[in-house]
Design an enzyme around this catalytic site. Sequence first.
Site, PDB file in Angstrom:
ATOM      1  N   GLU A 176      -3.423  -0.113   8.155  1.00 57.90           N
ATOM      2  CA  GLU A 176      -2.256   0.297   8.949  1.00 57.90           C
ATOM      3  C   GLU A 176      -2.366  -0.267  10.366  1.00 57.90           C
ATOM      4  O   GLU A 176      -3.443  -0.210  10.954  1.00 57.90           O
ATOM      5  CB  GLU A 176      -2.130   1.821   9.076  1.00 57.90           C
TER       6      GLU A 176
ATOM      7  N   HIS B  76      -3.375  10.854   0.619  1.00 62.29           N
ATOM      8  CA  HIS B  76      -2.771  10.655   1.943  1.00 62.29           C
ATOM      9  C   HIS B  76      -2.139  11.974   2.374  1.00 62.29           C
ATOM     10  O   HIS B  76      -0.947  12.069   2.638  1.00 62.29           O
ATOM     11  CB  HIS B  76      -1.722   9.523   1.898  1.00 62.29           C
TER      12      HIS B  76
ATOM     13  N   GLU C  70      -7.781   8.322   6.234  1.00 58.50           N
ATOM     14  CA  GLU C  70      -8.097   8.922   7.538  1.00 58.50           C
ATOM     15  C   GLU C  70      -8.686  10.341   7.444  1.00 58.50           C
ATOM     16  O   GLU C  70      -8.026  11.346   7.784  1.00 58.50           O
ATOM     17  CB  GLU C  70      -6.859   8.936   8.427  1.00 58.50           C
TER      18      GLU C  70
ATOM     19  N   ASN D  61      -7.362   1.727   9.871  1.00 63.85           N
ATOM     20  CA  ASN D  61      -6.055   1.922  10.517  1.00 63.85           C
ATOM     21  C   ASN D  61      -6.292   1.846  12.023  1.00 63.85           C
ATOM     22  O   ASN D  61      -7.124   2.577  12.561  1.00 63.85           O
ATOM     23  CB  ASN D  61      -5.466   3.293  10.162  1.00 63.85           C
TER      24      ASN D  61
ATOM     25  N   TYR E 139      -4.283   1.633  15.817  1.00 62.07           N
ATOM     26  CA  TYR E 139      -3.030   1.719  16.575  1.00 62.07           C
ATOM     27  C   TYR E 139      -3.229   1.532  18.060  1.00 62.07           C
ATOM     28  O   TYR E 139      -2.328   1.020  18.750  1.00 62.07           O
ATOM     29  CB  TYR E 139      -2.349   3.076  16.320  1.00 62.07           C
TER      30      TYR E 139
ATOM     31  N   ARG F 104       0.854  -1.188   0.000  1.00 61.39           N
ATOM     32  CA  ARG F 104       0.000   0.000   0.000  1.00 61.39           C
ATOM     33  C   ARG F 104       0.890   1.237   0.000  1.00 61.39           C
ATOM     34  O   ARG F 104       1.720   1.393   0.891  1.00 61.39           O
ATOM     35  CB  ARG F 104      -0.913   0.000   1.212  1.00 61.39           C
TER      36      ARG F 104
HETATM   37  C1  LIG Z   1      -3.776   7.530  15.710  1.00 58.05           C
HETATM   38  O1  LIG Z   1      -3.025   6.923  14.695  1.00 58.05           O
HETATM   39  C2  LIG Z   1      -3.547   7.165  13.388  1.00 58.05           C
HETATM   40  O2  LIG Z   1      -4.540   6.254  13.066  1.00 58.05           O
HETATM   41  C3  LIG Z   1      -2.431   7.081  12.417  1.00 58.05           C
HETATM   42  C4  LIG Z   1      -1.145   6.675  12.632  1.00 58.05           C
HETATM   43  N1  LIG Z   1      -0.492   6.820  11.443  1.00 58.05           N
HETATM   44  C5  LIG Z   1      -1.377   7.333  10.542  1.00 58.05           C
HETATM   45  N2  LIG Z   1      -2.564   7.441  11.141  1.00 58.05           N
HETATM   46  C6  LIG Z   1      -1.044   7.786   9.151  1.00 58.05           C
HETATM   47  O3  LIG Z   1      -1.911   7.172   8.216  1.00 58.05           O
HETATM   48  C7  LIG Z   1       0.413   7.528   8.826  1.00 58.05           C
HETATM   49  O4  LIG Z   1       0.765   8.392   7.762  1.00 58.05           O
HETATM   50  C8  LIG Z   1       1.279   7.729  10.079  1.00 58.05           C
HETATM   51  O5  LIG Z   1       2.648   7.689   9.775  1.00 58.05           O
HETATM   52  C9  LIG Z   1       0.915   6.627  11.075  1.00 58.05           C
HETATM   53  C10 LIG Z   1       1.795   6.619  12.326  1.00 58.05           C
HETATM   54  O6  LIG Z   1       1.541   7.759  13.087  1.00 58.05           O
END
Ligand SMILES: CO[C@H](O)c1c[n+]2c([nH]1)[C@H](O)[C@@H](O)[C@H](O)[C@H]2CO
Length: 448
Positions: free
Chosen positions: A353, A121, A166, A294, A296, A77
């Site tokens: 992600e 993005h 996002e 995504n 985290y 991706r």
């Molecule tokens: C709260 O985390 C978000 O979902 C998020 C985390 N991240 C992201 N979105 C972005 O899509 C990426 O470009 C970032 O590099 C990556 C790491 O920070």
Amino acid sequence: MARIDFPKDFVWGTATASYQIEGAWQEDGRGPSIWDTFSKTPGKVFNGDNGDVACDSYHRYEEDIALLKKLGVKAYRFSIAWPRIFPQGTGEVNEKGLDYYRKVVDGLIAAGIEPCVTLYHWDLPQALQDKGGWDNRDTIDAFVNYSEVIFKAFNGKIKQWITFNETWCVSFLSNYLGLHAPGNTDLQLAVNVAHHCMVAHGEAVKKFRELGIEGEIGTTHNLYWFEPYSTSPEDAAAARRNRAFNNEWFMEPTFKGTYPQFLVDWFKGKGAEVPILPGDMETISQKIDFIGVNFYSGGFGRYKKDEGLFDCEEVQVGFDKTYMDWNVYADGLYKVLSWAHEEYGDTPIYITENGACYEDVLTEDNRVHDVLRKEYFKKHFIQCHRLIESGVPLKGYFAWSLLDNFEWAEGYRKRFGIVYTNYETLERYPKDSYYFIQDVIKNNGFEA
Ligand SMILES: CO[C@H](O)c1c[n+]2c([nH]1)[C@H](O)[C@@H](O)[C@H](O)[C@H]2CO
């Protein structure tokens, strides 16, 4: 030890984004993006870092593809930089910009790797921002025009298409919290941006269908699992507002064609209303072929009057933390995707992600023994397996990220890669987590 095995058609991949890895910010006709502007605005990005060079993937994409091939991924991706295709956002196509992505896409296909492309993005052409950016509905047409050029240029080669990465970050992080480009801090503006981006998503899906483009199209939302600290009604309501700010505000329009009314009312009380025009909600909720998620982290919250936008404070409950100070909450992945499946139905899900930032140390022999990142991935892979075993249509997983890269406002101090990037030499060194994932892909599973 229990054996964790994935379905044979499960798609393992990794993810990156144009502004974070490409560099070559003025090469071959690329125009400026809002991230070129923002990163060069004093005080916005740690250490004054910017994406002028980044990982230099514009010139080193063949090295990246070789790393992907050695890793054994089925898909990769990455995002296309709008300012490379239309330096001024609209107008004449910059063929040299397209040529770069033709080389990347052909290189991936030759390596047996499916390209999965994100159209947006975050690197909006500055020229469009100068005319109001996503607050200006004209940007919707500009996005569809840009998308159409990419659809036609790569029809039959790119089979998985993601419209936006996002929209929460594009809108609230960037236009209410002000932490990302363009750095505004206005709730009504952020609500406008969120809405217009979702309309743009829907219009691009319509165009994709009209043109009869091959493959599947979806969008990526970042979902955050957030639970009430106690069973008190106040905590439940506060946590729900905070979760909905991240999740329902985007998933409801995408799948149900409505905004969550309780949050519409809450925003109205804060002076912000959604600028819906007739037909918008039908456009936004165009059927999509998959949803990218995504994930985290997650957390717990409780009611606290006048705390933040939702009278909600996050409560620390003892999670281990990554170097971003994010909770390591792997169960949250199971909970949020189970919730999404229950709420929004059987649309296939890809984790587009997931990954972790830790302070990596490069050894004398160019190794990185990133034990914590390996553990993070292992914990989240187990939750992926639980989801599949529970009947959630989870079809694939993209680790964030292939490379250490430009981590937005954190610059280069925060490393998410499974490959270490030496920013002086631009050499790439696979970390232990790379070899762990390589083994998981090779065996399509692991001993938990
Ligand atoms: C709260 O985390 C978000 O979902 C998020 C985390 N991240 C992201 N979105 C972005 O899509 C990426 O470009 C970032 O590099 C990556 C790491 O920070």
